[in-house]
Design an enzyme around this catalytic site. Sequence first.
Site, mmCIF file in Angstrom:
data_model
loop_
_atom_site.group_PDB
_atom_site.id
_atom_site.type_symbol
_atom_site.label_atom_id
_atom_site.label_comp_id
_atom_site.label_asym_id
_atom_site.label_seq_id
_atom_site.Cartn_x
_atom_site.Cartn_y
_atom_site.Cartn_z
ATOM 1 N N GLU A 1 3.991 -4.477 -11.651
ATOM 2 C CA GLU A 1 5.393 -3.887 -11.917
ATOM 3 C C GLU A 1 6.287 -5.188 -12.415
ATOM 4 O OE1 GLU A 1 6.984 -2.448 -7.489
ATOM 5 O OE2 GLU A 1 5.251 -3.986 -7.249
ATOM 6 N N GLU B 1 0.808 -1.099 -0.062
ATOM 7 C CA GLU B 1 -0.071 0.058 -0.019
ATOM 8 C C GLU B 1 0.772 1.347 -0.015
ATOM 9 O OE1 GLU B 1 -0.317 -2.537 2.012
ATOM 10 O OE2 GLU B 1 -2.319 -3.449 1.318
ATOM 11 N N PRO C 1 11.212 -14.036 -0.757
ATOM 12 C CA PRO C 1 10.153 -14.284 0.195
ATOM 13 C C PRO C 1 9.386 -12.589 0.455
ATOM 14 C CG PRO C 1 12.311 -14.210 1.401
ATOM 15 C CD PRO C 1 12.590 -14.283 -0.103
ATOM 16 N N ARG C 2 8.072 -12.603 0.721
ATOM 17 C CA ARG C 2 7.718 -11.367 1.061
ATOM 18 C C ARG C 2 8.123 -10.633 2.385
ATOM 19 N NH1 ARG C 2 4.315 -7.581 -1.676
ATOM 20 N NH2 ARG C 2 2.768 -6.575 -0.427
ATOM 21 N N LEU D 1 14.755 -6.274 1.099
ATOM 22 C CA LEU D 1 13.877 -5.292 0.799
ATOM 23 C C LEU D 1 14.189 -4.426 -0.162
ATOM 24 C CD1 LEU D 1 12.401 -4.837 4.625
ATOM 25 C CD2 LEU D 1 11.161 -6.081 2.760
ATOM 26 N N GLY D 2 13.045 -3.980 -0.933
ATOM 27 C CA GLY D 2 13.240 -2.875 -1.776
ATOM 28 C C GLY D 2 13.901 -3.159 -3.264
ATOM 29 N N GLU D 3 14.095 -4.536 -3.603
ATOM 30 C CA GLU D 3 14.802 -4.813 -4.549
ATOM 31 C C GLU D 3 13.918 -5.499 -5.815
ATOM 32 O OE1 GLU D 3 19.350 -5.087 -4.256
ATOM 33 O OE2 GLU D 3 18.490 -6.658 -3.026
#
Length: 423
Positions: free
Chosen positions: A336, A63, A268-269, A307-309
């Site tokens: 995406e 979100e 993984p999330r 994260l963020g990749e």
Amino acid sequence: MTALTAAYRVLASIALPFAARRTVAKLRQGGIDVHRTHERLGHATLERGLGDLVWIHAASVGESKSALILIERLLAMAPTAQILVTTGTASSAKVLAPRLPSRAFHQFAPLDGRGPIKRFLRHWRPQIGIFIESEIWPNLINCAHDQGVPLALLNARLSEGSARNWSRAPKTARDIFGLFGIIHTQDTRTARALGALGLTHARIGVNLKSVLLPPRINELARARLEKQFGPRPLWAAVSTHPGEDEIMIKAHQQLRQSHPNAALILVPRHPERARGIRLLCEGHSIAQRSLEEMPDIETSIYLADTLGETDLWFNLAHLVCLCGSFSDVGGHTPFEPAAAGAAILHGPHYSNFEEVYAKFSEAGASLQVHDAETLAESLDLLIRQPDHARALGENARPLAKAGLEELDRLAAQCLTLAGIERN
């Protein structure tokens, strides 16, 4: 106030001390400094600047990322305004904060108790509160409204279960959702469900997750990884949830029977699950990104526990399986990977994006599989028929194009509701 709302207020007050301890502990486990955990109790760790302040509240990573393009447009339209973004999780803070532009900053949202909320609102004094998707906290919404803060609910989405639950308490639903001056939904089902509750100002509009910022890719890292993997079949399983890693690994094992040099990027999330996932990969040559282990030509599984990749993985692996769709999570947005031109595969459970995936299927822009066996078979087909894989990606790209004009209209409506002048 309905009896249900009143009961919630009492229960929230009783539960607050327990919720505070649990929430602070989770943030600390997620690597958040202890002084910042106090933001959840309404204690700001930043000063409020002068001028107009737009407050955007989102639940978690997905979100908050979908709000980034809205933040860009709001700042462009109101060049003297600042934007406060609140979320509730450590992962959302780590992903969002580095991406925020100038004049935008992050704080953790107050817990849904009247004490933390009043401290939060007294310090920040926002001109508007914009809630993203289904982040409905009754006390937060009521307190903000009582203090004269105009409210907007954007990209609203109700699952079938949520819509059914709200229909059982229509007066409470109207009392809460009716406080939003703007309700913008991302799908027809949500607009109809809210309309049936008497919220006739709910309108379907652009899905914020379909309006994308340019991807953030470290080209040097991409080139290095591409060289390390070498010229071999490469696919990515992105945003896996518990129970899905086993499916991805099983499919990979089957795929390697026909393509022995195939490699899987397993994303993984929630990266904190990496230790358990690594145990599932026994028997495979594995490299783990968070440990700075680089893949090589022998690596079977690259555990991308950072994260963020995700933009990097979508651009590196041209075959992408979107997870969250092999469990009751309800799927994740395909926009995406579509922007990266990847061939998209997904599981059978995508209630969160039912209309979106219907459009992708109709356009020949994705493939639905049901389990590890059918996933492996589809991957094998796409590897053997690269033209088919390229066609999937080419069909997906147009679906990811930004609907900026509609987004600008939505941003303008929010600024008008807030009484903030636009340039």
